[in-house]
Design a protein around this motif. Structure first.
Motif, PDB file in Angstrom:
ATOM      1  N   ASP A  42      20.205   4.034 -30.468  1.00 44.39           N
ATOM      2  CA  ASP A  42      18.957   4.073 -29.701  1.00 44.39           C
ATOM      3  C   ASP A  42      19.177   4.614 -28.292  1.00 44.39           C
ATOM      4  O   ASP A  42      18.353   5.383 -27.776  1.00 44.39           O
ATOM      5  N   GLN A  43      20.281   4.223 -27.650  1.00 43.14           N
ATOM      6  CA  GLN A  43      20.601   4.731 -26.317  1.00 43.14           C
ATOM      7  C   GLN A  43      20.793   6.245 -26.361  1.00 43.14           C
ATOM      8  O   GLN A  43      20.332   6.966 -25.468  1.00 43.14           O
ATOM      9  N   THR A  44      21.474   6.718 -27.398  1.00 46.94           N
ATOM     10  CA  THR A  44      21.748   8.153 -27.524  1.00 46.94           C
ATOM     11  C   THR A  44      20.452   8.939 -27.659  1.00 46.94           C
ATOM     12  O   THR A  44      20.239   9.927 -26.955  1.00 46.94           O
ATOM     13  N   VAL A  45      19.578   8.506 -28.540  1.00 52.29           N
ATOM     14  CA  VAL A  45      18.295   9.198 -28.737  1.00 52.29           C
ATOM     15  C   VAL A  45      17.474   9.181 -27.449  1.00 52.29           C
ATOM     16  O   VAL A  45      16.935  10.214 -27.033  1.00 52.29           O
ATOM     17  N   ALA A  46      17.413   8.026 -26.803  1.00 50.67           N
ATOM     18  CA  ALA A  46      16.624   7.919 -25.562  1.00 50.67           C
ATOM     19  C   ALA A  46      17.195   8.812 -24.467  1.00 50.67           C
ATOM     20  O   ALA A  46      16.442   9.467 -23.736  1.00 50.67           O
ATOM     21  N   ARG A  47      18.513   8.855 -24.357  1.00 54.65           N
ATOM     22  CA  ARG A  47      19.145   9.678 -23.317  1.00 54.65           C
ATOM     23  C   ARG A  47      18.908  11.158 -23.582  1.00 54.65           C
ATOM     24  O   ARG A  47      18.571  11.921 -22.675  1.00 54.65           O
ATOM     25  N   ILE A  48      19.045  11.591 -24.831  1.00 54.21           N
ATOM     26  CA  ILE A  48      18.793  12.991 -25.162  1.00 54.21           C
ATOM     27  C   ILE A  48      17.343  13.354 -24.855  1.00 54.21           C
ATOM     28  O   ILE A  48      17.062  14.404 -24.274  1.00 54.21           O
ATOM     29  N   SER A  87      17.951  13.065 -36.309  1.00 47.38           N
ATOM     30  CA  SER A  87      19.014  12.863 -37.291  1.00 47.38           C
ATOM     31  C   SER A  87      20.123  11.924 -36.803  1.00 47.38           C
ATOM     32  O   SER A  87      21.061  11.649 -37.550  1.00 47.38           O
ATOM     33  N   VAL A  88      20.031  11.421 -35.583  1.00 42.78           N
ATOM     34  CA  VAL A  88      21.057  10.494 -35.082  1.00 42.78           C
ATOM     35  C   VAL A  88      21.028   9.251 -35.968  1.00 42.78           C
ATOM     36  O   VAL A  88      19.985   8.627 -36.147  1.00 42.78           O
ATOM     37  N   ALA A  89      22.191   8.924 -36.546  1.00 42.07           N
ATOM     38  CA  ALA A  89      22.265   7.828 -37.515  1.00 42.07           C
ATOM     39  C   ALA A  89      23.390   6.871 -37.160  1.00 42.07           C
ATOM     40  O   ALA A  89      24.315   7.210 -36.425  1.00 42.07           O
ATOM     41  N   MET A  90      23.297   5.658 -37.720  1.00 46.97           N
ATOM     42  CA  MET A  90      24.322   4.640 -37.527  1.00 46.97           C
ATOM     43  C   MET A  90      24.656   4.027 -38.870  1.00 46.97           C
ATOM     44  O   MET A  90      23.779   3.807 -39.698  1.00 46.97           O
ATOM     45  N   ASP A  91      25.944   3.762 -39.061  1.00 44.16           N
ATOM     46  CA  ASP A  91      26.389   3.101 -40.274  1.00 44.16           C
ATOM     47  C   ASP A  91      27.584   2.221 -39.928  1.00 44.16           C
ATOM     48  O   ASP A  91      28.393   2.589 -39.073  1.00 44.16           O
ATOM     49  N   VAL A  92      27.664   1.064 -40.562  1.00 42.76           N
ATOM     50  CA  VAL A  92      28.825   0.194 -40.413  1.00 42.76           C
ATOM     51  C   VAL A  92      29.729   0.443 -41.607  1.00 42.76           C
ATOM     52  O   VAL A  92      29.292   0.335 -42.757  1.00 42.76           O
ATOM     53  N   GLU A  96      34.079  -0.789 -38.293  1.00 44.20           N
ATOM     54  CA  GLU A  96      33.612   0.205 -37.342  1.00 44.20           C
ATOM     55  C   GLU A  96      32.107   0.431 -37.458  1.00 44.20           C
ATOM     56  O   GLU A  96      31.547   0.372 -38.550  1.00 44.20           O
ATOM     57  N   ALA A  97      31.497   0.695 -36.322  1.00 44.07           N
ATOM     58  CA  ALA A  97      30.125   1.202 -36.294  1.00 44.07           C
ATOM     59  C   ALA A  97      30.255   2.691 -36.013  1.00 44.07           C
ATOM     60  O   ALA A  97      30.925   3.094 -35.065  1.00 44.07           O
ATOM     61  N   ARG A  98      29.639   3.502 -36.842  1.00 39.00           N
ATOM     62  CA  ARG A  98      29.752   4.956 -36.700  1.00 39.00           C
ATOM     63  C   ARG A  98      28.400   5.549 -36.359  1.00 39.00           C
ATOM     64  O   ARG A  98      27.403   5.288 -37.021  1.00 39.00           O
ATOM     65  N   ILE A  99      28.410   6.353 -35.314  1.00 40.78           N
ATOM     66  CA  ILE A  99      27.219   7.085 -34.906  1.00 40.78           C
ATOM     67  C   ILE A  99      27.439   8.527 -35.334  1.00 40.78           C
ATOM     68  O   ILE A  99      28.466   9.125 -35.005  1.00 40.78           O
ATOM     69  N   SER A 100      26.495   9.082 -36.070  1.00 40.01           N
ATOM     70  CA  SER A 100      26.662  10.457 -36.524  1.00 40.01           C
ATOM     71  C   SER A 100      25.384  11.245 -36.280  1.00 40.01           C
ATOM     72  O   SER A 100      24.295  10.688 -36.177  1.00 40.01           O
ATOM     73  N   ILE A 101      25.573  12.545 -36.157  1.00 47.34           N
ATOM     74  CA  ILE A 101      24.449  13.480 -36.056  1.00 47.34           C
ATOM     75  C   ILE A 101      24.756  14.570 -37.086  1.00 47.34           C
ATOM     76  O   ILE A 101      25.460  15.529 -36.796  1.00 47.34           O
ATOM     77  N   PRO A 102      24.248  14.390 -38.305  1.00 44.75           N
ATOM     78  CA  PRO A 102      24.647  15.265 -39.403  1.00 44.75           C
ATOM     79  C   PRO A 102      23.896  16.600 -39.479  1.00 44.75           C
ATOM     80  O   PRO A 102      23.458  17.012 -40.546  1.00 44.75           O
ATOM     81  N   VAL A 103      23.754  17.253 -38.355  1.00 45.23           N
ATOM     82  CA  VAL A 103      23.240  18.623 -38.368  1.00 45.23           C
ATOM     83  C   VAL A 103      24.416  19.526 -38.006  1.00 45.23           C
ATOM     84  O   VAL A 103      25.269  19.145 -37.190  1.00 45.23           O
ATOM     85  N   MET A 116      29.855  28.699 -26.088  1.00 46.18           N
ATOM     86  CA  MET A 116      28.845  27.717 -25.690  1.00 46.18           C
ATOM     87  C   MET A 116      29.514  26.575 -24.933  1.00 46.18           C
ATOM     88  O   MET A 116      30.512  26.026 -25.408  1.00 46.18           O
ATOM     89  N   PRO A 117      28.988  26.221 -23.767  1.00 49.22           N
ATOM     90  CA  PRO A 117      29.594  25.109 -23.032  1.00 49.22           C
ATOM     91  C   PRO A 117      29.357  23.775 -23.742  1.00 49.22           C
ATOM     92  O   PRO A 117      28.415  23.628 -24.517  1.00 49.22           O
ATOM     93  N   GLN A 118      30.223  22.836 -23.468  1.00 50.04           N
ATOM     94  CA  GLN A 118      30.070  21.500 -24.032  1.00 50.04           C
ATOM     95  C   GLN A 118      28.829  20.837 -23.454  1.00 50.04           C
ATOM     96  O   GLN A 118      28.581  20.884 -22.252  1.00 50.04           O
ATOM     97  N   ARG A 119      28.064  20.230 -24.342  1.00 49.92           N
ATOM     98  CA  ARG A 119      26.940  19.382 -23.961  1.00 49.92           C
ATOM     99  C   ARG A 119      27.082  18.112 -24.800  1.00 49.92           C
ATOM    100  O   ARG A 119      26.475  17.987 -25.861  1.00 49.92           O
ATOM    101  N   GLN A 120      27.914  17.222 -24.309  1.00 48.71           N
ATOM    102  CA  GLN A 120      28.249  16.023 -25.080  1.00 48.71           C
ATOM    103  C   GLN A 120      27.003  15.193 -25.357  1.00 48.71           C
ATOM    104  O   GLN A 120      26.238  14.872 -24.461  1.00 48.71           O
ATOM    105  N   LEU A 121      26.830  14.848 -26.620  1.00 52.94           N
ATOM    106  CA  LEU A 121      25.666  14.098 -27.067  1.00 52.94           C
ATOM    107  C   LEU A 121      25.955  12.611 -27.208  1.00 52.94           C
ATOM    108  O   LEU A 121      25.160  11.776 -26.818  1.00 52.94           O
ATOM    109  N   VAL A 122      27.088  12.302 -27.824  1.00 59.05           N
ATOM    110  CA  VAL A 122      27.401  10.938 -28.193  1.00 59.05           C
ATOM    111  C   VAL A 122      28.635  10.477 -27.444  1.00 59.05           C
ATOM    112  O   VAL A 122      29.615  11.205 -27.321  1.00 59.05           O
TER     113      VAL A 122
END
Length: 146
Positions: A42-48, A87-92, A96-103, A116-122
């Motif tokens: 949720d933090q990742t989606v809100a920040r993006i 597409s930001v997803a979470m799975d346990v 581990e809790a894994r955050i993925s963006i499967p695009v 392309m410069p880095q634009r860190q998402l997660v």
């Protein structure tokens, strides 16, 4: 593209919680990991959506003039169709809790490329990390009726 959240010391916390409660089956581990994972997702989606900042609080590199010309009118960095954000997803998985963006292009943004410069998402740093620690503290406090 995915990141893994490992909570160091989780085994000790769960062992202590299990000693003081009726939960000898170890369900606290999955509860805590789901709580943390969902919060980071949720933090990742809100920040993006709202900030244009990477997890450390630094602004993303500006778009190239060619990209600006190609993008839809009014769209922002990392938001064009909304596909990446939705597409930001979470799975346990295990411990581990894994955050993925499967695009396919998420990994290019996360790490950058030669073109392309880095634009860190997660990631988990600063205020977001403090909020996760607070969530864990609240979980333990609530568990004991505090």
């Amino acid at each position: 593209m995915s990141i893994t959240i490992e909570v160091k010391g989780l085994d000790q916390v769960v062992d202590r919680l299990n000693r003081f409660t009726d939960n000898s089956g170890g369900g606290f581990r999955e509860d805590i990991l789901k709580l943390i994972g969902n919060q980071v997702r949720d933090q990742t989606v809100a920040r993006i959506a709202a900030t244009g900042l990477d997890p450390s609080g630094k602004p993303w590199a500006p778009l190239s003039p060619q990209t600006v010309a190609r993008k839809r009118h009014g769209s922002r960095t990392m938001i064009d169709t909304g596909r990446l954000m939705s597409s930001v997803a979470m799975d346990v998985v295990g411990d581990e809790a894994r955050i993925s963006i499967p695009v396919p292009y998420a990994a290019h943004h996360q790490s950058g490329t030669s073109k392309m410069p880095q634009r860190q998402l997660v990631g988990l740093e600063g205020q977001q990390l403090q909020e996760v620690v607070e969530t864990i503290n609240n979980f333990v406090t609530d568990l004991f009726g505090g």
